[in-house]
Design a protein around this motif. Structure first.
Motif, PDB file in Angstrom:
ATOM      1  N   GLU A 227       0.895  -1.193  -0.165  1.00 51.79           N
ATOM      2  CA  GLU A 227       0.169   0.035   0.029  1.00 51.79           C
ATOM      3  C   GLU A 227       0.841   1.202   0.116  1.00 51.79           C
ATOM      4  OE1 GLU A 227      -2.936  -0.058   3.175  1.00 51.79           O
ATOM      5  OE2 GLU A 227      -3.523  -1.975   2.578  1.00 51.79           O
TER       6      GLU A 227
ATOM      7  N   ASN B 116      -5.089   1.309   2.912  1.00 45.99           N
ATOM      8  CA  ASN B 116      -6.110   1.265   3.769  1.00 45.99           C
ATOM      9  C   ASN B 116      -6.168   2.426   4.849  1.00 45.99           C
ATOM     10  OD1 ASN B 116      -8.359  -1.174   3.716  1.00 45.99           O
ATOM     11  ND2 ASN B 116      -6.320  -2.098   3.101  1.00 45.99           N
TER      12      ASN B 116
ATOM     13  N   GLY C 182      -3.317   3.662   7.980  1.00 47.41           N
ATOM     14  CA  GLY C 182      -1.954   4.026   8.653  1.00 47.41           C
ATOM     15  C   GLY C 182      -0.992   3.413   8.165  1.00 47.41           C
ATOM     16  N   LEU C 183      -0.811   2.197   7.763  1.00 44.71           N
ATOM     17  CA  LEU C 183       0.440   1.634   7.012  1.00 44.71           C
ATOM     18  C   LEU C 183       0.718   2.121   5.732  1.00 44.71           C
ATOM     19  CD1 LEU C 183       1.131  -2.254   7.192  1.00 44.71           C
ATOM     20  CD2 LEU C 183       0.685  -1.086   4.881  1.00 44.71           C
TER      21      LEU C 183
ATOM     22  N   LEU D 131       1.847   5.731   5.811  1.00 44.93           N
ATOM     23  CA  LEU D 131       3.221   5.690   6.427  1.00 44.93           C
ATOM     24  C   LEU D 131       4.248   5.710   5.405  1.00 44.93           C
ATOM     25  CD1 LEU D 131       4.920   5.717   9.273  1.00 44.93           C
ATOM     26  CD2 LEU D 131       4.991   3.278   8.935  1.00 44.93           C
TER      27      LEU D 131
ATOM     28  N   TYR E 207      -7.257  -4.858  -1.429  1.00 46.37           N
ATOM     29  CA  TYR E 207      -8.383  -5.548  -0.545  1.00 46.37           C
ATOM     30  C   TYR E 207      -8.412  -4.371   0.485  1.00 46.37           C
ATOM     31  CZ  TYR E 207      -8.390 -10.135  -2.405  1.00 46.37           C
ATOM     32  OH  TYR E 207      -8.782 -11.412  -3.044  1.00 46.37           O
TER      33      TYR E 207
ATOM     34  N   ARG F  69      -5.253 -12.466  -2.968  1.00 43.58           N
ATOM     35  CA  ARG F  69      -4.398 -11.675  -2.149  1.00 43.58           C
ATOM     36  C   ARG F  69      -3.009 -12.015  -2.203  1.00 43.58           C
ATOM     37  NH1 ARG F  69      -3.518  -6.613   0.679  1.00 43.58           N
ATOM     38  NH2 ARG F  69      -1.802  -7.187   2.154  1.00 43.58           N
TER      39      ARG F  69
ATOM     40  N   GLN G 233       0.397 -10.358  -3.445  1.00 45.59           N
ATOM     41  CA  GLN G 233       1.714 -10.076  -2.734  1.00 45.59           C
ATOM     42  C   GLN G 233       2.725 -10.704  -3.592  1.00 45.59           C
ATOM     43  OE1 GLN G 233       0.947 -11.815   0.947  1.00 45.59           O
ATOM     44  NE2 GLN G 233      -0.472  -9.970   1.756  1.00 45.59           N
TER      45      GLN G 233
ATOM     46  N   HIS H 109       2.948  -8.336   4.438  1.00 43.56           N
ATOM     47  CA  HIS H 109       2.523  -8.546   3.268  1.00 43.56           C
ATOM     48  C   HIS H 109       3.621  -8.696   2.039  1.00 43.56           C
ATOM     49  CE1 HIS H 109      -0.400  -5.420   5.194  1.00 43.56           C
ATOM     50  NE2 HIS H 109      -0.464  -6.473   5.669  1.00 43.56           N
TER      51      HIS H 109
ATOM     52  N   VAL I  81       6.946  -0.194  15.752  1.00 39.67           N
ATOM     53  CA  VAL I  81       6.823   1.239  15.082  1.00 39.67           C
ATOM     54  C   VAL I  81       6.718   2.223  16.243  1.00 39.67           C
ATOM     55  CG1 VAL I  81       6.034   0.474  12.963  1.00 39.67           C
ATOM     56  CG2 VAL I  81       4.319   0.628  14.904  1.00 39.67           C
TER      57      VAL I  81
ATOM     58  N   ASN J 193       7.143   5.684  14.536  1.00 40.09           N
ATOM     59  CA  ASN J 193       6.847   6.192  13.443  1.00 40.09           C
ATOM     60  C   ASN J 193       7.024   7.800  13.179  1.00 40.09           C
ATOM     61  OD1 ASN J 193       3.859   4.105  12.939  1.00 40.09           O
ATOM     62  ND2 ASN J 193       6.244   3.858  11.990  1.00 40.09           N
TER      63      ASN J 193
ATOM     64  N   TYR K 276     -11.115  -1.996  18.631  1.00 39.32           N
ATOM     65  CA  TYR K 276      -9.905  -1.848  19.460  1.00 39.32           C
ATOM     66  C   TYR K 276      -9.914  -0.264  19.224  1.00 39.32           C
ATOM     67  CZ  TYR K 276      -6.124  -0.974  16.052  1.00 39.32           C
ATOM     68  OH  TYR K 276      -5.181  -0.385  15.207  1.00 39.32           O
ATOM     69  N   LYS K 277     -10.173   0.557  18.437  1.00 39.77           N
ATOM     70  CA  LYS K 277      -9.974   2.002  18.257  1.00 39.77           C
ATOM     71  C   LYS K 277     -10.922   2.722  18.969  1.00 39.77           C
ATOM     72  CE  LYS K 277      -7.686   1.871  13.776  1.00 39.77           C
ATOM     73  NZ  LYS K 277      -6.053   2.384  14.059  1.00 39.77           N
TER      74      LYS K 277
ATOM     75  N   GLU L  91      -2.967  -0.317  19.964  1.00 34.75           N
ATOM     76  CA  GLU L  91      -2.451   0.619  18.592  1.00 34.75           C
ATOM     77  C   GLU L  91      -1.110   0.329  18.489  1.00 34.75           C
ATOM     78  OE1 GLU L  91      -3.675   1.552  15.651  1.00 34.75           O
ATOM     79  OE2 GLU L  91      -4.999   2.895  16.530  1.00 34.75           O
TER      80      GLU L  91
ATOM     81  N   THR M 162      -0.645   7.253  13.970  1.00 34.69           N
ATOM     82  CA  THR M 162       0.222   8.455  13.233  1.00 34.69           C
ATOM     83  C   THR M 162      -0.806   9.903  13.178  1.00 34.69           C
ATOM     84  OG1 THR M 162      -0.430   7.263  11.211  1.00 34.69           O
ATOM     85  CG2 THR M 162       1.808   7.028  11.814  1.00 34.69           C
TER      86      THR M 162
HETATM   87  C1  26Q Z   1      -3.359  -8.566   5.009  1.00 36.99           C
HETATM   88  C2  26Q Z   1      -3.939  -9.454   4.378  1.00 36.99           C
HETATM   89  C3  26Q Z   1      -4.555  -9.575   3.696  1.00 36.99           C
HETATM   90  C4  26Q Z   1      -5.565  -8.487   3.445  1.00 36.99           C
HETATM   91  C5  26Q Z   1      -5.187  -7.285   4.180  1.00 36.99           C
HETATM   92  C6  26Q Z   1      -4.207  -7.346   4.955  1.00 36.99           C
HETATM   93  C7  26Q Z   1      -3.836  -6.097   5.566  1.00 36.99           C
HETATM   94  C8  26Q Z   1      -3.943  -4.530   5.020  1.00 36.99           C
HETATM   95  C9  26Q Z   1      -3.524  -3.618   5.844  1.00 36.99           C
HETATM   96  C10 26Q Z   1      -3.525  -5.760   7.179  1.00 36.99           C
HETATM   97  C11 26Q Z   1      -3.064  -4.775   7.599  1.00 36.99           C
HETATM   98  C12 26Q Z   1      -3.090  -3.648   7.069  1.00 36.99           C
HETATM   99  C13 26Q Z   1      -3.214  -2.333   7.729  1.00 36.99           C
HETATM  100  C14 26Q Z   1      -2.454  -2.259   8.868  1.00 36.99           C
HETATM  101  C15 26Q Z   1      -2.387  -0.882   9.445  1.00 36.99           C
HETATM  102  O1  26Q Z   1      -2.523   0.104   8.949  1.00 36.99           O
HETATM  103  N1  26Q Z   1      -1.767  -0.761  10.730  1.00 36.99           N
HETATM  104  C16 26Q Z   1      -1.396   0.429  11.330  1.00 36.99           C
HETATM  105  O2  26Q Z   1       0.201   0.873  10.917  1.00 36.99           O
HETATM  106  C17 26Q Z   1       0.422   2.250  11.288  1.00 36.99           C
HETATM  107  C18 26Q Z   1       1.686   2.584  10.661  1.00 36.99           C
HETATM  108  O3  26Q Z   1       2.609   1.517  11.484  1.00 36.99           O
HETATM  109  C19 26Q Z   1       0.254   2.300  12.675  1.00 36.99           C
HETATM  110  O4  26Q Z   1       0.457   3.587  13.186  1.00 36.99           O
HETATM  111  C20 26Q Z   1      -1.139   1.619  13.271  1.00 36.99           C
HETATM  112  O5  26Q Z   1      -1.124   1.352  14.746  1.00 36.99           O
HETATM  113  C21 26Q Z   1      -1.509   0.307  12.678  1.00 36.99           C
HETATM  114  O6  26Q Z   1      -2.623  -0.056  13.339  1.00 36.99           O
END
Ligand code: 26Q
Length: 831
Positions: free
Chosen positions: A90, A135, A137-138, A141, A287, A299, A303, A340, A454, A483, A573-574, A672, A676
């Motif tokens: 992402e 999606n 945060g990740l 980032l 996704y 998925r 990857q 991922h 992070v 982060n 959880y948020k 969490e 960010t």
């Molecule tokens: C994995 C497998 C299949 C389908 C989807 C996924 C998937 C996709 C996106 C799993 C997780 C994510 C996103 C996770 C995410 O955004 N985590 C956040 O990351 C931020 C940056 O480090 C943190 O600040 C947040 O605390 C954390 O929740």
């Protein structure tokens, strides 16, 4: 190569063209804009659509970036410096145009040029559809990191997927989330450069055939069932007011014509076309989940697809430097953004052994030295795993390699810990309990030379919980990199008024050196003129947001009220619903005593729910339902307003963070990883109400406990309460306000009498309350009372707001990237 040499021989001609297309003066910009309108879009000003105008401007800006990029490539070629690669499924970039203007330093000139031609920059900026290739945060980032890498002049490539459909557009209908497909490419994407000549083949399925070569070495041939092609699309990532430009290279999947139509042609034309469609499916859609889904074949295919293309590309570029595959880590390091891309461990081994003929040990050393892994979650259910059967059918060769990695790894573990079969089972790359799965985090840990969390708390908890055994085995691999977010987009671009005020006081260096420079604001904290401007700017930003809220939702909000903001993905959880319980409690206080002296508040929520996450969707419905009752209540009389701002995105975030008074960071402690948004709010002068979770801990340390509203159980207390048999009913029964609020939700007060509507939420709270809302309710409400009191004291609030901004320098992504570069990647900024 020949081309580059040729260019160097013709500097005069190149310079002439460059001068024509890269001038930064208003007159140059006007000429370029009209040139692009006429000769790229084929439109005269008189018959140009808004999109034509936007594209003409975008090309005008891109020309200038391309020129910088071309000079950069030549430098890279000469320097042979180590390049950082960021592997991420992402990249949530947000709109390009405004940011690129900012980085080139031509916002004012462009506004003037357009103005002279009778156009409005703001209108063209709003034409851009943001690339929502993430999606939350990740993904964001990854985008902040790309920005910092460029600004720090660290040679870097971001590798990912060019999804045709990014994160869905969220509409709210009758209070519910409705998803609409994101067609971000439908009017064209002027920021990407299609590179059809940069393409790699990716195999899937089929079977493997072992054999021995002429030298008697064991070899494996992978005979795939299907092959597709990944084609590069490049987006330039500019540095802020500097010459360096980096690359984001995203892969689009395409059919391999020869493969479909010749070698594997069964004579069935339609089947061949189906193959083509299937090939293009791989990069079709992001996704929309921010947690793994069990067993989604496509998925895993996505990857592997982007990882394989990226690693092949790295090996190609490395070979162009005249180097051997075994020395890949001398040219590149690759950071895995969560698990991922963790199939990279097996794929790099396969490429080095099967395709480049290395022996196992040399391949393993190169793999480990190249890769590093960032973990973003502590939630056990969010750790990625893939069913063995699915893995075997999609990536049969990789499964063999993973078995071999595991065999050698477990031998080593058993050697160091004889007899400890429990340990071997716990760390194994294969989960043998129940249906067998490949554990991607374990694969990433074993195949990387560095592992990081992070935020400080998150990295500590990782070592204590989900990666405990790996920490025992390899303590030296573990790091924390808290982060950060980029002050370019999150202050300079989104809050131009504040940026201008800051610059007028401490100069412009804070934009690229937040850590050392922004603290100079503290010297102005007592200056009445500065303070008055500070407050006025927040008011103006709030007025702008109020107008936007009115336009998007029809709800009128009072810019004098507290703008209390909770924007992030919707997740139990948020605890968005903890804020809802608080709102209902306030509502009841007013109904009990309409004359009660309460501080007016606007509760602004925003965020998307995964389409299949029923509880999260119900939380959205609960927010909008409570809003419908509260917003029009006679007794409330406008003092409380509840807004669900639809379609939270980077673009919308840029309007919300600058207008916030209060930042809600209220996750259950220990859940969490970092957060960010908490940093973006603090950078824009909002005070935080939050738990000791993720980076909140460090933000509070940095801004000072007196400038942060802390509440709630600590992570240790959460664990202790759970261990001693937490019973949410006790909280419910012993707290009058809480009981009333929950009963009202159950009774249908907020759902037109439909008593069952919110039953799943209420039942989950009363029976399990996994996230301890009820345990934290009283502390939260009391803390909010302090917020309300302190907001009334505008002077002290202003001081706290200024101190928040002055002390958030650490949370710049520049600091985070410097730490990765120094400790993990061993890369240096270019001179
Ligand atoms: C994995 C497998 C299949 C389908 C989807 C996924 C998937 C996709 C996106 C799993 C997780 C994510 C996103 C996770 C995410 O955004 N985590 C956040 O990351 C931020 C940056 O480090 C943190 O600040 C947040 O605390 C954390 O929740």
């Amino acid at each position: 190569m020949a081309k580059v040499a040729q260019m160097r021989k013709q500097p005069a001609a190149v310079q002439e063209i460059a001068a024509y297309r890269t001038g930064m003066a208003v007159a140059d910009l006007k000429r370029s804009f009209l040139d692009n309108l006429l000769f790229v879009q084929g439109r005269f000003p008189g018959n140009a659509s808004k999109n034509d105008l936007y594209l003409a401007l975008a090309y005008t800006v891109r020309d200038r970036m391309l020129h910088r990029f071309a000079s950069n490539l030549q430098n890279l070629d000469r320097d042979r410096s180590r390049v950082a690669c960021y592997f991420s499924a992402e990249f949530l970039l947000g709109p390009h145009l405004g940011n690129n203007l900012l980085c080139l330093g031509i916002t004012t000139a462009v506004r003037q040029a357009l103005d002279d031609l009778g156009y409005d920059l703001q209108e063209l900026l709003s034409q851009e559809e943001e690339p929502g290739l993430g999606n939350g945060g990740l993904g964001r980032l990854a985008a902040c990191f790309m920005d910092s890498l460029a600004t720090l002049s660290i040679p870097a490539i971001g590798f990912g997927i060019r999804y045709e459909f990014g994160i869905f557009d969220q509409q709210i209908r009758e209070g519910w989330q409705v998803e609409r497909t994101d067609e971000w490419l439908h009017l064209g994407n002027p920021w990407e450069i299609h590179r059809p000549e940069i393409a790699h083949y990716v195999k899937f399925g089929g079977h493997t055939e072992p054999s021995h070569d002429e030298q008697g070495r064991y070899r494996v041939r992978w005979v795939p069932g299907r092959m597709i092609k990944g084609v590069a699309y490049d987006t330039l990532i500019p540095a802020f007011k500097a010459r360096s430009v980096n690359l984001l290279r995203l892969w689009k999947s395409e059919a391999v014509e020869s493969f479909d139509f010749e070698a594997f042609n069964t004579g069935d034309y339609f089947q061949a076309v189906e193959e083509k469609v299937a090939s293009e499916t791989i990069s079709k859609i992001l996704y929309p989940n921010d947690e793994p889904l069990i067993g989604k074949r496509l998925r895993l295919a996505q990857q592997f697809f982007f990882v394989s293309c990226s690693l092949q590309e790295m090996l190609r570029l490395h070979a162009l430097r005249g180097k051997k595959p075994a020395t890949l880590p001398d040219t590149f390091s690759a950071q895995l953004n969560d698990t991922h891309p963790s199939i990279a461990v097996a794929e790099l081994m396969r490429l080095l052994i099967d395709e480049h003929g290395l022996d196992w040990d040399r391949a393993w050393e190169a793999t480990q030295r190249t890769l590093a892994y960032t973990n973003h979650t502590l939630l056990p259910e969010a750790l990625e795993k893939w069913p063995l059967a699915l893995f075997a059918s999609l990536l049969p060769r990789h499964l063999e390699i993973i078995y071999e990695i595991n065999r050698r790894f477990l031998d080593e573990v058993r050697l160091g810990h004889p007899g400890d079969e429990g340990l071997a089972a716990r760390v194994s790359l294969i989960d043998e309990a129940g249906e067998k799965n490949v554990r991607m985090a374990h694969l990433a840990c074993v195949g990387s030379h560095a592992i990081n969390g992070v935020a400080g708390l998150h990295s500590e908890l990782l070592k204590k919980t989900v990666l405990h055994d790996f920490h025992e085995l390899y303590p030296d691999k573990f790091w924390n990199v808290t982060n950060g977010v980029t002050p370019r987009r999150w202050i300079a671009l989104s809050n131009p008024r504040l940026a201008e005020l800051i610059t007028s006081r401490i100069g412009e260096r804070w934009v690229t050196d937040l850590e050392d420079e922004i603290s100079k604001l503290e010297g102005h904290v007592s200056d009445p003129a500065f303070r008055a401007k500070w407050r006025a700017i927040k008011q103006e930003n709030k007025r702008d947001l109020a107008a936007l809220i009115k336009a998007r939702t029809g709800i009128a909000v009072d810019p004098a009220s507290i703008f209390d903001c909770l924007v992030k993905r919707i997740h139990e959880y948020k605890r968005q619903h903890l804020q809802v319980l608080h709102i209902i409690a306030l509502f009841n206080r007013i109904r009990k005593d309409p004359a009660a002296d309460i501080t007016p508040r606007t509760f602004i929520f925003g965020g998307k729910s995964a389409p299949g996450y029923a509880a999260a969707k119900l939380i959205i419905k609960l927010i909008t339902s409570v809003g419908e009752v509260v917003n029009d209540d006679r007794d409330v009389n406008g003092r409380l307003k509840v807004v669900f701002f639809p379609d939270f995105s980077v673009t919308n975030g840029q309007c919300i963070y600058p207008a916030a008074d209060l930042s809600e960071q209220i996750s259950t402690a220990g859940k969490e990883a970092s957060g960010t948004g908490n940093m973006k709010f603090a950078m824009n002068g909002a005070l935080t109400i939050g738990t000791l979770d993720g980076a909140n801990v460090e933000i509070r340390d940095a801004v000072g406990a007196g400038n942060f509203f802390l509440f709630g159980l600590t992570e240790e207390e959460v664990r202790a309460r759970k261990a001693s048999g937490y019973d949410p009913r006790q909280c419910y029964e012993s707290n009058e306000e809480l009981r009333q609020a929950i009963d009202q939700i159950s009774s249908g007060l907020f759902s037109g009498g439909n008593a069952g509507l919110f039953a799943p939420l209420v039942d989950s709270l009363l029976q399990r309350d996994d996230y301890m809302l009820l345990a934290d309710f009283q502390a939260y409400v009391e803390c909010q009372e302090r917020v309300a009191r302190e907001f009334r004291n505008a002077e002290s609030w202003t001081t706290k707001s200024i101190l928040n901004v002055a002390r958030v320098g650490r949370f710049s992504s520049d600091r985070a990237i410097r730490e990765y570069a120094e400790n993990i990647w061993k890369v240096k900024p270019l001179e």
